[in-house]
Motif scaffolding. Structure first.
Motif, short mmCIF file in Angstrom:
data_model
loop_
_atom_site.label_atom_id
_atom_site.label_comp_id
_atom_site.label_asym_id
_atom_site.label_seq_id
_atom_site.Cartn_x
_atom_site.Cartn_y
_atom_site.Cartn_z
N UNK A 32 0.85 -1.19 0.00
CA UNK A 32 0.00 0.00 0.00
C UNK A 32 0.89 1.25 0.00
N UNK A 33 0.49 2.25 -0.77
CA UNK A 33 1.27 3.48 -0.81
C UNK A 33 0.37 4.70 -0.64
N UNK A 34 0.97 5.71 -0.11
CA UNK A 34 0.28 6.98 0.14
C UNK A 34 0.05 7.70 -1.18
N UNK A 35 -1.11 8.34 -1.28
CA UNK A 35 -1.44 9.12 -2.47
C UNK A 35 -1.54 10.61 -2.11
N UNK A 36 -2.44 10.93 -1.20
CA UNK A 36 -2.66 12.34 -0.85
C UNK A 36 -3.42 12.41 0.46
N UNK A 37 -3.34 13.57 1.12
CA UNK A 37 -4.06 13.78 2.36
C UNK A 37 -4.47 15.24 2.46
N UNK A 38 -5.52 15.48 3.26
CA UNK A 38 -6.02 16.83 3.46
C UNK A 38 -6.45 16.97 4.90
N UNK A 39 -6.17 18.12 5.49
CA UNK A 39 -6.55 18.36 6.87
C UNK A 39 -8.06 18.57 6.97
N UNK A 40 -8.55 18.53 8.20
CA UNK A 40 -10.00 18.62 8.38
C UNK A 40 -10.54 19.97 7.93
N UNK A 41 -9.70 21.01 7.98
CA UNK A 41 -10.15 22.33 7.52
C UNK A 41 -10.03 22.47 6.02
N UNK A 42 -9.23 21.62 5.41
CA UNK A 42 -8.95 21.76 3.99
C UNK A 42 -7.81 22.69 3.68
N UNK A 43 -7.23 23.29 4.71
CA UNK A 43 -6.18 24.27 4.47
C UNK A 43 -4.82 23.65 4.20
N UNK A 44 -4.63 22.41 4.63
CA UNK A 44 -3.34 21.75 4.40
C UNK A 44 -3.54 20.50 3.58
N UNK A 45 -2.65 20.31 2.62
CA UNK A 45 -2.67 19.09 1.81
C UNK A 45 -1.26 18.52 1.72
N UNK A 46 -1.18 17.28 1.37
CA UNK A 46 0.09 16.58 1.23
C UNK A 46 -0.07 15.58 0.09
N UNK A 47 0.94 15.47 -0.74
CA UNK A 47 0.88 14.56 -1.88
C UNK A 47 2.14 13.71 -1.96
N UNK A 48 1.98 12.52 -2.49
CA UNK A 48 3.14 11.73 -2.86
C UNK A 48 3.88 12.50 -3.95
N UNK A 49 5.17 12.58 -3.82
CA UNK A 49 5.96 13.38 -4.76
C UNK A 49 5.70 12.98 -6.21
N UNK A 50 5.56 11.70 -6.43
CA UNK A 50 5.42 11.20 -7.80
C UNK A 50 4.07 11.55 -8.43
N UNK A 51 3.11 12.00 -7.59
CA UNK A 51 1.77 12.26 -8.09
C UNK A 51 1.43 13.75 -8.14
N UNK A 52 2.30 14.56 -7.61
CA UNK A 52 2.05 16.01 -7.61
C UNK A 52 1.85 16.50 -9.05
N UNK A 74 -4.15 15.85 15.84
CA UNK A 74 -3.95 17.30 15.81
C UNK A 74 -2.51 17.64 15.52
N UNK A 75 -1.72 16.65 15.15
CA UNK A 75 -0.40 16.89 14.62
C UNK A 75 -0.18 15.82 13.56
N UNK A 76 0.71 16.08 12.65
CA UNK A 76 0.91 15.19 11.51
C UNK A 76 -0.44 14.86 10.87
N UNK A 77 -1.23 15.91 10.70
CA UNK A 77 -2.61 15.70 10.27
C UNK A 77 -2.70 15.16 8.86
N UNK A 78 -1.76 15.54 8.01
CA UNK A 78 -1.78 15.05 6.63
C UNK A 78 -0.68 14.01 6.43
N UNK A 79 -0.61 13.13 7.40
CA UNK A 79 0.44 12.11 7.40
C UNK A 79 0.38 11.23 6.17
N UNK A 80 1.55 10.80 5.73
CA UNK A 80 1.66 9.85 4.63
C UNK A 80 1.76 8.41 5.14
#
Length: 125
Positions: A44-64, A101-107
């Protein structure tokens, strides 16, 4: 919270799909959300994540640049827009949730407490 991912299907290379993840039991508005995928024979691999507010996002580098995560808390839905799809994007895609409430957009998968059943995405060449 129970999660359900849907919107997968068969698409030709270069095409687009939008996956959706909805929640039942509790509103998704208080959860950070992530998308993961697992291809046959692979981990399994990480794709993307978003915080509960929507203000923070995180993406797998290869998918940006190709994939975009978003959410509509009023609709209790999180989306994954996938563009310029490639055969190597073929996988079962899962949505997951956490209330950190920390590492909210964890991979990291173990940082997510809730997982939905996946939806199959198949990209033909």
């Amino acid at each position: 919270v129970q999660l359900q991912a849907f919107g997968g299907g068969l698409v030709q290379a270069g095409g687009s799909l939008r996956l959706s993840c909805t929640g039942s039991g509790r509103t998704l508005g208080s959860y950070n959300m992530g998308w993961f995928r697992q291809a046959p024979g692979k981990e399994r691999e990480f794709v993307a994540a978003i915080s509960w507010t929507g203000r923070s996002t995180n993406y797998a580098d290869s998918l940006k640049g190709r994939f975009t995560i978003s959410r509509d808390n009023a609709e209790n839905t999180v989306y994954l827009q996938m563009n310029s799809l490639k055969p190597e994007d073929t996988a079962v895609y899962y949505c997951a949730a956490n209330r950190r409430n920390y590492r909210m957009t964890s991979a990291l998968g173990p940082d997510y407490s809730y997982w939905g059943h996946g939806t199959q995405v198949t990209v033909s060449s």
